[in-house]
Design an enzyme around this catalytic site. Structure first.
Site, PDB file in Angstrom:
ATOM      1  N   ASP A   1      48.608 -93.609  76.329  1.00  0.00           N
ATOM      2  CA  ASP A   1      47.270 -93.382  75.803  1.00  0.00           C
ATOM      3  C   ASP A   1      46.635 -94.773  75.631  1.00  0.00           C
ATOM      4  OD1 ASP A   1      45.086 -92.302  74.239  1.00  0.00           O
ATOM      5  OD2 ASP A   1      46.161 -93.051  72.475  1.00  0.00           O
ATOM      6  N   TYR A   2      45.320 -94.849  75.451  1.00  0.00           N
ATOM      7  CA  TYR A   2      44.701 -96.175  75.336  1.00  0.00           C
ATOM      8  C   TYR A   2      44.389 -96.534  73.869  1.00  0.00           C
ATOM      9  CZ  TYR A   2      41.818-100.220  76.192  1.00  0.00           C
ATOM     10  OH  TYR A   2      41.331-101.494  76.169  1.00  0.00           O
TER      11      TYR A   2
END
Ligand code: GDG
Length: 724
Positions: A499-500
């Site tokens: 995920d970022y």
């Protein structure tokens, strides 16, 4: 390891005609999918099920004959009386479970009698299964008629590998948990060691139901019970591709094909093939065809709909009524449009031999498959497999499980009648080149994911040794890190899914301030440069931001929680959702209204989702308005089949078919021997929970998670990634 298959019906159907017993193979694809297991004597596979006729009128000698004849095909009968058939099969299974699992209205009234018979017939199947199998066998139970069986067998044989596959959809937790018997059904199913579904949505609905009923919690694709865990997985059923694609070489098929060529000369043929069942959308399709003819004079005399309605469950009232309604409607459409030389609908209420069906599929220009809800729908797949490369087009409702795979079909929504009409018109007029491209893409897919592969993959998964799932998430300490790095280095092909925001970069007040640092870009670049690694960023961000920030790296990107993705090394973005966006305007109005009420809140509009951000708003005010917002969203979410996600100081709404799990699955089909996945937010849980047990799933931060491991914060995760 010996295998025992248990299903309501056997693959051989027994009838008594004029006092004589007849034996014929059923129409189902299951028998061909399992052929490798049942036909090979050495394997010792047994198939247990009801032979299809009530036992009341069978003499002891006839029963013996049936048992002896069936045994030649490794089949073993469970005899049921007419009363048992009425209550267990027509009653509970087909008048309660079937409509409930397809979101149709259920006959109201007391169903305690049919439920009791359902229970006792399941017990009868259990005792036959135990009698005919040895301890240590693998038992594969099929479908909604036998949902109590896994638990009954488990009680006697705690060590057996028991698998269950559901051929229908599994309804939403909200609908399912209303049933009086929901908890018994779920506990019955959880006697299995592996429960399989056609799609990830059905699997998720099942897990949500277990959670809502407080029966178990899900972690890493497993349902964790107090003393054991059950693997929940997705196995989309395929067809016997070779059988359909090669049918055209059979002489009997060719003879039927010539007959159809002659009969429908100069006309476009639309075919529909279904059991006459309330879930299959007969009325909706007829009405769409009627509208099509009303609005398109140019089609008169040039098109014919061949509607094969296969007799089914005709003892049940709802099925009798449906037949009357369908036949009336067929007559009225034919009366409305017929001319001396043309009848727009050819309606056939009968079964059809395989060679005739294969020829009909091949001759048809369009297959019109529009169930209101359908676990998978094999007809859609069979039609495509039967086509020449440039031939027919499939109109397919998005509410069939098959729509998840057959993205090149013309997808329609039976709840929106005009989509059916346009879908038909498009299919009839699609340019040949596009048709060819789409058919070919679908054929390639179906050729690969056959029913044989489906059966094999279920059985292999079932027979794999199971590792107990950890009961809680562990911190990634020095010992675990060492193990993790050892697996990383030993692996030949690795998937790293990240995920970022909140995972690779700390959460910030202004979303645009989260731009990757040079250091982070270098780290990702180094990871991705290793030829054994596939690196994928799965974010809730829109694709333009991802493209701008990370587009230059040799990594895969998924935007908007998996609605869109870009392959590694690819330039184009592909979409993974079939939803429409008509809901956005309504939700946007609501979000804007509440953003005005709450200082600091703002709305972000992406292509496939809308987000209400409140990181900068006073907590109390935001929470108070969130309650109201949730309340107002409820009917909209239901109507448009949306999903609300409460993230970290964000409320996000998107179509329910979008999830990070779905994009993860797109990648998981490859043969990775090391899978690493990290995320921080509730929106990442779909992805963390869908991974195989062996994967390293890592939660960043302290909130609740399905991940196996946890790190304290972004810095700890980055430090670990640097060691890769
Ligand atoms: C359930 C789920 C899921 C039927 N009549 C004749 C005939 N058939 C064959 C068809 C096709 C099969 O039966 C029907 O399968 P569907 O998938 O279309 O529908 P259901 O019967 O509702 O099946 C469904 C399936 O289980 C498998 O998991 O896909 O969602 O509801 O193969 O060809 N074949 C011939 N003559 C007939 O008269 N030759």
């Amino acid at each position: 390891m010996s295998l025992v298959i248990v299903s309501n019906r056997l693959p051989i159907s027994v009838k008594k005609v004029d006092g004589k017993l007849t034996f014929s193979p059923g129409d189902g694809g299951l028998a061909s999918g399992l052929g490798d297991y049942t036909k090979n004597k050495k394997r010792g596979t047994k198939w247990i099920g009801w032979p299809g006729l009530p036992s009341d009128n069978l003499s002891a000698a006839e029963r013996r004959t049936i048992a002896v004849r069936l045994r030649q095909h490794h089949c073993y009968p469970v005899f049921l009386t007419q009363k048992q058939v009425d209550d267990y099969y027509n009653g509970y299974s087909n008048s309660v479970v079937w409509p409930m699992f397809h979101d149709l209205p259920i006959k109201t009234g007391d169903n305690s009698r049919t439920w009791e018979t359902y229970h006792s017939v399941n017990a009868l199947f259990a005792s036959e299964t135990l009698r005919l199998s040895k301890p240590g066998s693998s038992v594969w139970i099929h479908d909604y008629h036998l949902m109590l069986l896994p638990r009954m067998i488990r009680a006697e044989r705690p060590q057996d590998q028991i698998g269950f596959f559901l051929h229908t959809p599994f309804p939403s937790a909200e609908n399912f948990t209303k049933s009086k018997h929901a908890a018994s059904i779920v506990t019955g199913l959880l006697g299995a060691s592996l429960v399989g579904f056609h799609t990830s949505i059905y699997a998720q609905n099942f897990m949500d139901s277990c959670r809502d009923l407080e029966i178990g919690t899900s972690a890493n694709g497993q349902l964790v019970l107090p003393n054991r865990s059950v693997q929940i997985d997705v196995f989309p059923i395929g067809i016997d591709y070779a059988k359909f694609s090669a049918a055209a070489r059979q002489r009997s098929v060719q003879a039927y094909y010539r007959k159809f060529l002659h009969k429908y000369d100069g006309k476009k043929v639309i075919v529909t093939v279904d059991r006459l069942d309330p879930t299959k959308g007969f009325v909706e399709r007829l009405e769409a065809y009627q509208t099509l003819l009303r609005d398109n004079q140019d089609l008169h005399g040039k098109v014919v709909m061949v509607m094969l309605a296969i007799p089914s469950r005709s003892e049940i009232d709802a099925y009798k009524k449906l037949r009357e309604r369908v036949e009336k409607l067929v007559d009225s459409i034919n009366a409305q449009f017929s001319t001396a030389h043309w009848r727009p609908i050819e309606y056939l209420y009968r079964t059809m031999p395989f060679d005739e069906l294969a020829a009909l599929y091949r001759r048809a220009d369009v297959a019109f498959v529009a169930p209101l809800r359908d676990g998978m729908n094999l007809v859609a797949k069979e039609y495509i497999a039967s086509q020449k490369k440039n031939a027919g087009m499939l109109v397919l409702s998005k509410t069939a499980g098959a729509a998840e795979e057959l993205k090149d079909a013309i997808q329609v929504d039976p709840a929106q009648p005009d989509t059916l009409v346009h879908g038909l018109r498009n299919a009839l007029t699609m340019p040949a080149r596009e048709l060819q491209k789409r058919t070919q893409a679908m054929q390639e897919h179906l050729q690969e994911f056959t029913i044989q592969k489906w059966a094999e993959s279920f059985i292999t998964t079932l027979q794999q040794p199971r590792i107990a799932v950890p009961q809680r998430t562990r911190m990634l300490g020095a010992k675990q890190n060492k193990q993790l790095l050892a697996s990383y280095h030993a692996a030949n092909r690795r998937l790293i899914m990240l995920d970022y925001d909140g995972t690779l970069t700390p959460l910030v007040k202004q979303p645009e301030d989260a731009e990757p640092t040079r250091e982070l870009r270098t780290l990702l670049h180094r990871l991705a440069k290793n030829p054994l690694n596939d690196v994928l960023i799965v974010s809730g961000r829109d694709r333009h931001t991802l493209q701008k920030w990370l587009g230059g790296l040799p990594i895969g990107l998924a935007a908007e929680h998996g609605a869109l993705y870009r392959r590694i090394g690819g330039k184009n973005w592909h979409r993974l959702t079939n939803a429409d966006r008509s809901w956005q305007e309504i939700v946007l109005g609501l979000f804007d209204y509440f953003a005005d009420l709450v200082p600091g809140a703002h709305v972000e509009q992406k292509e496939w989702s809308l987000t209400w951000h409140y990181r900068q708003a006073p907590v109390y005010l935001a929470q108070k308005n969130l309650v109201a917002l949730h309340h107002l969203l409820k009917p909209i979410v239901k109507k448009y089949d949306l999903r609300i996600k409460d993230g970290n100081k964000v409320l996000e709404v998107h179509a329910s078919d979008i999830s990070k799990a779905k994009v993860a699955q797109e990648w998981l089909i490859h043969d990775y021997d090391f899978i690493f996945c990290a995320g921080d937010d509730t929106t990442d849980e779909d992805m963390l929970g869908t991974l195989p047990y062996s994967a390293y799933s890592v939660k960043v931060g302290y909130s609740q998670t399905q991940a196996r491991f946890r790190v304290k914060n972004v810095d700890e995760l980055l430090a670990l990634l640097r060691k890769f």
